[in-house]
Design a protein around this motif. Structure first.
Motif, PDB file in Angstrom:
ATOM      1  N   ASP A  30      33.163 -37.712  39.325  1.00  0.00           N
ATOM      2  CA  ASP A  30      34.075 -37.003  38.435  1.00  0.00           C
ATOM      3  C   ASP A  30      33.283 -35.938  37.682  1.00  0.00           C
ATOM      4  O   ASP A  30      32.513 -36.256  36.764  1.00  0.00           O
ATOM      5  CB  ASP A  30      34.719 -37.982  37.455  1.00  0.00           C
ATOM      6  CG  ASP A  30      35.664 -37.297  36.475  1.00  0.00           C
ATOM      7  OD1 ASP A  30      35.894 -36.078  36.610  1.00  0.00           O
ATOM      8  OD2 ASP A  30      36.181 -37.989  35.574  1.00  0.00           O
ATOM      9  N   PRO A  31      33.437 -34.658  38.050  1.00  0.00           N
ATOM     10  CA  PRO A  31      32.634 -33.620  37.388  1.00  0.00           C
ATOM     11  C   PRO A  31      32.960 -33.459  35.916  1.00  0.00           C
ATOM     12  O   PRO A  31      32.147 -32.927  35.156  1.00  0.00           O
ATOM     13  CB  PRO A  31      32.974 -32.359  38.181  1.00  0.00           C
ATOM     14  CG  PRO A  31      34.310 -32.636  38.793  1.00  0.00           C
ATOM     15  CD  PRO A  31      34.315 -34.102  39.082  1.00  0.00           C
ATOM     16  N   GLY A  32      34.141 -33.923  35.499  1.00  0.00           N
ATOM     17  CA  GLY A  32      34.510 -33.814  34.101  1.00  0.00           C
ATOM     18  C   GLY A  32      33.635 -34.629  33.171  1.00  0.00           C
ATOM     19  O   GLY A  32      33.629 -34.401  31.965  1.00  0.00           O
ATOM     20  N   THR A  33      32.883 -35.583  33.729  1.00  0.00           N
ATOM     21  CA  THR A  33      31.996 -36.407  32.909  1.00  0.00           C
ATOM     22  C   THR A  33      30.611 -35.790  32.738  1.00  0.00           C
ATOM     23  O   THR A  33      29.788 -36.322  31.990  1.00  0.00           O
ATOM     24  CB  THR A  33      31.834 -37.803  33.527  1.00  0.00           C
ATOM     25  OG1 THR A  33      31.191 -37.678  34.811  1.00  0.00           O
ATOM     26  CG2 THR A  33      33.187 -38.476  33.714  1.00  0.00           C
ATOM     27  N   LEU A  34      30.322 -34.695  33.426  1.00  0.00           N
ATOM     28  CA  LEU A  34      28.996 -34.083  33.391  1.00  0.00           C
ATOM     29  C   LEU A  34      28.817 -33.280  32.098  1.00  0.00           C
ATOM     30  O   LEU A  34      29.709 -32.532  31.691  1.00  0.00           O
ATOM     31  CB  LEU A  34      28.796 -33.164  34.595  1.00  0.00           C
ATOM     32  CG  LEU A  34      28.864 -33.823  35.974  1.00  0.00           C
ATOM     33  CD1 LEU A  34      28.805 -32.765  37.067  1.00  0.00           C
ATOM     34  CD2 LEU A  34      27.731 -34.833  36.129  1.00  0.00           C
ATOM     35  N   ASP A  35      27.654 -33.409  31.485  1.00  0.00           N
ATOM     36  CA  ASP A  35      27.367 -32.673  30.251  1.00  0.00           C
ATOM     37  C   ASP A  35      27.457 -31.171  30.479  1.00  0.00           C
ATOM     38  O   ASP A  35      27.973 -30.437  29.623  1.00  0.00           O
ATOM     39  CB  ASP A  35      25.969 -33.029  29.735  1.00  0.00           C
ATOM     40  CG  ASP A  35      25.891 -34.448  29.188  1.00  0.00           C
ATOM     41  OD1 ASP A  35      26.954 -35.015  28.865  1.00  0.00           O
ATOM     42  OD2 ASP A  35      24.770 -34.989  29.099  1.00  0.00           O
ATOM     43  N   ALA A  36      26.960 -30.692  31.614  1.00  0.00           N
ATOM     44  CA  ALA A  36      26.952 -29.249  31.890  1.00  0.00           C
ATOM     45  C   ALA A  36      28.373 -28.688  31.952  1.00  0.00           C
ATOM     46  O   ALA A  36      28.617 -27.551  31.533  1.00  0.00           O
ATOM     47  CB  ALA A  36      26.215 -28.960  33.189  1.00  0.00           C
ATOM     48  N   VAL A  37      29.313 -29.480  32.463  1.00  0.00           N
ATOM     49  CA  VAL A  37      30.708 -29.044  32.531  1.00  0.00           C
ATOM     50  C   VAL A  37      31.353 -29.136  31.150  1.00  0.00           C
ATOM     51  O   VAL A  37      32.055 -28.212  30.716  1.00  0.00           O
ATOM     52  CB  VAL A  37      31.483 -29.882  33.570  1.00  0.00           C
ATOM     53  CG1 VAL A  37      32.972 -29.539  33.539  1.00  0.00           C
ATOM     54  CG2 VAL A  37      30.929 -29.638  34.969  1.00  0.00           C
ATOM     55  N   ARG A  38      31.114 -30.235  30.443  1.00  0.00           N
ATOM     56  CA  ARG A  38      31.691 -30.388  29.109  1.00  0.00           C
ATOM     57  C   ARG A  38      31.165 -29.326  28.149  1.00  0.00           C
ATOM     58  O   ARG A  38      31.887 -28.868  27.260  1.00  0.00           O
ATOM     59  CB  ARG A  38      31.389 -31.785  28.566  1.00  0.00           C
ATOM     60  CG  ARG A  38      32.173 -32.907  29.232  1.00  0.00           C
ATOM     61  CD  ARG A  38      32.217 -34.135  28.327  1.00  0.00           C
ATOM     62  NE  ARG A  38      30.870 -34.600  28.036  1.00  0.00           N
ATOM     63  CZ  ARG A  38      30.283 -35.635  28.641  1.00  0.00           C
ATOM     64  NH1 ARG A  38      30.934 -36.294  29.585  1.00  0.00           N
ATOM     65  NH2 ARG A  38      29.065 -36.009  28.312  1.00  0.00           N
ATOM     66  N   ASP A  39      29.915 -28.913  28.338  1.00  0.00           N
ATOM     67  CA  ASP A  39      29.307 -27.915  27.455  1.00  0.00           C
ATOM     68  C   ASP A  39      29.575 -26.485  27.913  1.00  0.00           C
ATOM     69  O   ASP A  39      28.997 -25.535  27.363  1.00  0.00           O
ATOM     70  CB  ASP A  39      27.796 -28.139  27.370  1.00  0.00           C
ATOM     71  CG  ASP A  39      27.435 -29.455  26.695  1.00  0.00           C
ATOM     72  OD1 ASP A  39      28.294 -30.011  25.991  1.00  0.00           O
ATOM     73  OD2 ASP A  39      26.300 -29.936  26.902  1.00  0.00           O
ATOM     74  N   ARG A  40      30.405 -26.333  28.956  1.00  0.00           N
ATOM     75  CA  ARG A  40      30.829 -25.026  29.469  1.00  0.00           C
ATOM     76  C   ARG A  40      29.662 -24.198  30.012  1.00  0.00           C
ATOM     77  O   ARG A  40      29.671 -22.969  29.996  1.00  0.00           O
ATOM     78  CB  ARG A  40      31.593 -24.242  28.385  1.00  0.00           C
ATOM     79  CG  ARG A  40      32.808 -24.991  27.858  1.00  0.00           C
ATOM     80  CD  ARG A  40      33.417 -24.279  26.666  1.00  0.00           C
ATOM     81  NE  ARG A  40      34.135 -23.075  27.053  1.00  0.00           N
ATOM     82  CZ  ARG A  40      35.425 -23.029  27.369  1.00  0.00           C
ATOM     83  NH1 ARG A  40      36.163 -24.132  27.343  1.00  0.00           N
ATOM     84  NH2 ARG A  40      35.999 -21.882  27.684  1.00  0.00           N
ATOM     85  N   LEU A  41      28.663 -24.890  30.517  1.00  0.00           N
ATOM     86  CA  LEU A  41      27.579 -24.230  31.237  1.00  0.00           C
ATOM     87  C   LEU A  41      27.916 -24.091  32.712  1.00  0.00           C
ATOM     88  O   LEU A  41      27.306 -23.279  33.424  1.00  0.00           O
ATOM     89  CB  LEU A  41      26.268 -25.013  31.088  1.00  0.00           C
ATOM     90  CG  LEU A  41      25.751 -25.222  29.669  1.00  0.00           C
ATOM     91  CD1 LEU A  41      24.521 -26.112  29.679  1.00  0.00           C
ATOM     92  CD2 LEU A  41      25.441 -23.880  29.010  1.00  0.00           C
ATOM     93  N   ALA A  42      28.858 -24.890  33.165  1.00  0.00           N
ATOM     94  CA  ALA A  42      29.248 -24.894  34.571  1.00  0.00           C
ATOM     95  C   ALA A  42      30.725 -25.216  34.671  1.00  0.00           C
ATOM     96  O   ALA A  42      31.315 -25.809  33.759  1.00  0.00           O
ATOM     97  CB  ALA A  42      28.429 -25.920  35.360  1.00  0.00           C
ATOM     98  N   THR A  43      31.323 -24.823  35.780  1.00  0.00           N
ATOM     99  CA  THR A  43      32.721 -25.119  36.052  1.00  0.00           C
ATOM    100  C   THR A  43      32.836 -25.727  37.447  1.00  0.00           C
ATOM    101  O   THR A  43      31.903 -25.663  38.250  1.00  0.00           O
ATOM    102  CB  THR A  43      33.589 -23.851  35.990  1.00  0.00           C
ATOM    103  OG1 THR A  43      33.134 -22.922  36.997  1.00  0.00           O
ATOM    104  CG2 THR A  43      33.499 -23.199  34.631  1.00  0.00           C
ATOM    105  N   VAL A  44      33.986 -26.302  37.718  1.00  0.00           N
ATOM    106  CA  VAL A  44      34.272 -26.828  39.043  1.00  0.00           C
ATOM    107  C   VAL A  44      34.953 -25.719  39.837  1.00  0.00           C
ATOM    108  O   VAL A  44      36.031 -25.249  39.463  1.00  0.00           O
ATOM    109  CB  VAL A  44      35.174 -28.075  38.972  1.00  0.00           C
ATOM    110  CG1 VAL A  44      35.444 -28.625  40.367  1.00  0.00           C
ATOM    111  CG2 VAL A  44      34.544 -29.136  38.074  1.00  0.00           C
TER     112      VAL A  44
END
Length: 448
Positions: free
Chosen positions: A210-224
């Protein structure tokens, strides 16, 4: 599955919400995901098998009961779950859901299904099918018209159709996009235990999760974002102009915002701004939220006549399309689409492309993209536009070759590019670049 059937919901959007609500552990969530996506993806094939086993058309089976039989049949034919367990849990589910005497029907049909493995059932279904494309469609859970559209798009490479259909049936990897200027793909791969992609310099692949659990995604450093979609936005920002880039970029069909985010991040690095257009207020709000920290302004308007001042340097037109190129990520879509959907979409795409060419300045570029390989939505559209006197068609391969970290292997003869899941590991994205003829080679400097 009931929501997908009754409300035309999208499984990839609804299932993560339901899994969180159910608070399943990792193992049970993975099984629920496999059963849901797998059953939806294979629905047409399962229905043909169920009809053979039941001795009646699936249309004659009550929909809630049919949902259970499909789930049970998928377990029997596509997983290692034991036949006894698959049948018994399906029968018990019928009782739990209060479906009356349906348990006996579920039991009888699934026991007949379990009498043969998948290869055996495919052989039964192919028995009277002579056409080679139709035979492939049966065995790979694709409607015949979609398999035929893929074969036509492959053209001289039609021998690759079995590999394409198999890749289109496989569960895709999770693709992340490292936000340019915020994190590199190398850094993102390190913090997520992923691997860098080969088409986009910003892509990172994860096997699952689940990419939504990744810090980088939550911190808006990365997107899916699928790697094919990433490279579309990158190419739009790199296509050669006549004259300097004045910094006015346009995303004409911006919702739900994936490419707008990539365009916005690249624009910020270049000192440019992006205007986004989206006809749906809800989707426009999604774009605004996704791009809230980027130089992107979003207008709710019809891209065919958005009321904007012409003169954009770069226009990205990711046109609404059949979505045939992203079937592996939208498991229910292949059974919702019909060939009758294509003509209306082609009319819309043509009108949007005409609008894009009106809005771009002389010497500016329009990148036309669709997440579909259907020839009517891709090559035919671009050939028609290329007949205009005020347009020149650029070779996308040359644009991609100039981008560090991009592999151009298997991109075909050009000038457009068709990506494929079996060749490139991406969705089947199509892209072509049109440049307006003329233009002052020394336009006024941009305003700071």
């Amino acid at each position: 599955m009931t929501a997908v059937r009754e409300r035309a919901a999208y499984a990839n959007l609804l299932l993560p919400v339901e899994l969180k609500r159910a608070r399943l552990d990792t193992r049970d969530a993975a099984l629920a995901t496999e059963l849901t996506y797998g059953t939806l993806r294979a629905q047409g094939l399962l229905d043909r098998i169920i009809a053979e086993a039941a001795g009646r058309p699936v249309e004659d089976v009550d929909p809630p009961v049919l949902d259970l039989v499909r789930l049970g049949a998928y377990q029997l034919l596509f997983t290692r779950i034991g036949a006894h367990a698959a049948v018994d849990t399906s029968v018990e589910a019928a009782r739990t859901l209060g479906l009356g005497r349906a348990g006996a029907f579920v039991n009888a049909v699934l026991r007949k299904v379990s009498a043969q493995d998948l290869d055996g059932w495919v052989a039964v279904l192919r028995k009277d099918v002579a056409d080679p494309v139709a035979r492939l469609a049966v065995g790979t859970a694709h409607p015949e018209w979609i398999a035929r559209a893929f074969a036509e798009s492959l053209g001289a490479d039609a021998a690759e159709l079995p590999a394409l259909l198999a890749a289109d049936d496989a569960r895709p990897k999770v693709h992340l996009a490292a936000l340019p200027g915020a994190i590199t793909a190398e850094e993102l791969a390190l913090v997520t235990d992923g691997t860098e992609g080969r088409m986009s310099p910003y892509a990172v692949h994860l096997e699952s999760g689940d990419p939504g659990t990744l810090d980088a995604v939550r911190d808006r450093l990365a997107t899916v974002q699928d790697e094919g979609s990433q490279i579309v936005a990158v190419a739009a920002s790199r296509a050669p102009l006549v004259g300097e880039d004045g910094g006015r970029w346009l995303d004409l069909c911006a919702g739900p915002g994936g490419k707008a985010v990539m365009m916005g991040a690249l624009a910020e690095i270049e000192g440019a701004t992006v205007t986004g257009v989206e006809v749906s207020e809800h989707r426009a709000d999604l774009v605004r939220e996704a791009t809230r920290d980027l130089p992107v302004t979003v207008h709710t308007a019809d891209g065919r006549d958005p009321g904007l001042e012409p003169g954009f340097d770069r226009v990205l037109l990711d046109a609404p399309c059949s979505g045939l190129g992203a079937l592996r990520r939208r498991p229910e879509a292949r059974w919702r689409k019909t060939a009758a959907d294509i003509p209306g979409l082609v009319v819309l795409q043509r009108e949007l492309l005409e609008s894009a060419l009106r809005l771009v300045r002389p010497g500016g570029v329009v990148l036309y993209a669709t997440c579909s390989p259907h020839l009517s939505e891709t090559v035919s559209m671009i050939r028609e536009a290329d007949r205009r006197d005020d347009v020149e068609l650029l070779d996308v391969r040359g644009i991609l070759e100039g981008i560090d970290g991009v592999s151009t292997e298997g991109l075909g003869d050009g000038p457009w590019v068709q990506l494929w899941p079996h060749r490139h590991g991406t969705d089947a994205m199509f892209m072509a670049v049109l440049r307006r003829r003329g233009g002052d080679p020394t336009p006024p400097p941009r305003e700071d």
